[in-house]
Design a protein around this motif. Structure first.
Motif, short mmCIF file in Angstrom:
data_model
loop_
_atom_site.label_atom_id
_atom_site.label_comp_id
_atom_site.label_asym_id
_atom_site.label_seq_id
_atom_site.Cartn_x
_atom_site.Cartn_y
_atom_site.Cartn_z
N MET A 80 0.84 -1.18 0.00
CA MET A 80 0.00 0.00 0.00
C MET A 80 0.88 1.24 0.00
N ALA A 81 0.42 2.23 -0.69
CA ALA A 81 1.22 3.44 -0.79
C ALA A 81 0.32 4.67 -0.79
N ILE A 82 0.81 5.69 -0.16
CA ILE A 82 0.17 7.00 -0.21
C ILE A 82 0.96 7.84 -1.20
N ILE A 83 0.29 8.34 -2.21
CA ILE A 83 0.91 9.15 -3.24
C ILE A 83 0.57 10.61 -2.97
N ILE A 84 1.59 11.46 -3.00
CA ILE A 84 1.41 12.89 -2.78
C ILE A 84 1.45 13.60 -4.14
N ASN A 85 0.38 14.29 -4.49
CA ASN A 85 0.26 14.97 -5.78
C ASN A 85 0.43 16.48 -5.64
N THR B 197 -1.59 22.17 8.76
CA THR B 197 -0.74 22.37 7.57
C THR B 197 -1.48 21.96 6.32
N LEU B 198 -2.16 20.82 6.37
CA LEU B 198 -2.94 20.36 5.23
C LEU B 198 -4.03 21.37 4.88
N GLU B 199 -4.69 21.89 5.91
CA GLU B 199 -5.73 22.91 5.70
C GLU B 199 -5.15 24.15 5.03
N ALA B 200 -3.98 24.59 5.50
CA ALA B 200 -3.36 25.79 4.93
C ALA B 200 -2.95 25.56 3.48
N ILE B 201 -2.44 24.36 3.16
CA ILE B 201 -2.06 24.05 1.79
C ILE B 201 -3.29 24.04 0.89
N CYS B 202 -4.36 23.40 1.37
CA CYS B 202 -5.61 23.35 0.58
C CYS B 202 -6.17 24.75 0.37
N ASP B 203 -6.08 25.59 1.38
CA ASP B 203 -6.57 26.96 1.26
C ASP B 203 -5.74 27.73 0.22
N ALA B 204 -4.41 27.60 0.30
CA ALA B 204 -3.53 28.33 -0.62
C ALA B 204 -3.68 27.85 -2.05
N LEU B 205 -3.95 26.55 -2.24
CA LEU B 205 -4.06 25.99 -3.58
C LEU B 205 -5.51 25.87 -4.06
N ASP B 206 -6.45 26.27 -3.20
CA ASP B 206 -7.87 26.19 -3.51
C ASP B 206 -8.23 24.78 -4.00
N CYS B 207 -7.95 23.79 -3.14
CA CYS B 207 -8.21 22.40 -3.49
C CYS B 207 -8.70 21.62 -2.28
N GLN B 208 -9.01 20.37 -2.48
CA GLN B 208 -9.44 19.47 -1.42
C GLN B 208 -8.28 18.55 -1.04
N PRO B 209 -8.27 18.01 0.19
CA PRO B 209 -7.20 17.09 0.57
C PRO B 209 -7.04 15.92 -0.40
N GLY B 210 -8.14 15.43 -0.95
CA GLY B 210 -8.08 14.33 -1.91
C GLY B 210 -7.39 14.70 -3.21
N ASP B 211 -7.28 15.99 -3.50
CA ASP B 211 -6.53 16.43 -4.68
C ASP B 211 -5.03 16.28 -4.45
N LEU B 212 -4.62 16.25 -3.19
CA LEU B 212 -3.21 16.20 -2.84
C LEU B 212 -2.72 14.82 -2.44
N GLU C 32 -3.37 10.60 -2.39
CA GLU C 32 -4.02 9.49 -3.09
C GLU C 32 -3.54 8.17 -2.50
N PHE C 33 -4.43 7.23 -2.33
CA PHE C 33 -4.09 5.89 -1.85
C PHE C 33 -3.98 4.97 -3.05
N GLN C 34 -2.88 4.24 -3.12
CA GLN C 34 -2.69 3.30 -4.22
C GLN C 34 -2.37 1.93 -3.62
N LYS C 35 -3.23 0.97 -3.88
CA LYS C 35 -3.05 -0.37 -3.35
C LYS C 35 -1.88 -1.06 -4.04
N ASP C 36 -1.04 -1.69 -3.25
CA ASP C 36 0.11 -2.43 -3.75
C ASP C 36 -0.30 -3.89 -3.91
N ASN C 37 -0.43 -4.36 -5.13
CA ASN C 37 -0.89 -5.72 -5.40
C ASN C 37 0.22 -6.75 -5.37
#
Length: 73
Positions: free
Chosen positions: A1-6, A47-62, A64-69
């Protein structure tokens, strides 16, 4: 499993430099770099809230969960 940061993707979409985001959010460019690289072990909600505010986005935009098969039984 991996968390991807976009974060790089959102920065590009908003045509914003990392240094500008770091200044707006109130974190060091080095800490932002750790977040962008995916090497951060945690992130504060403030910090996540401040980043989302500055980029006008949602946490899910930043984040992502990617399952490791490769380790399935």
């Amino acid at each position: 499993m991996a968390i991807i940061i976009n974060l790089d993707v959102m920065l590009a979409k908003r045509k914003m430099k990392s240094s500008e985001l770091a200044e707006r959010v109130g974190i060091t460019p080095q800490n932002l770099s750790v977040l962008k690289s995916g090497k951060a072990r945690a992130i504060r909600f403030s910090t996540l809230e401040a980043i989302c505010d500055a980029l006008d986005c949602q946490p899910g935009d930043l984040i992502e969960f990617q399952k490791d098969n490769t380790h399935e039984n």
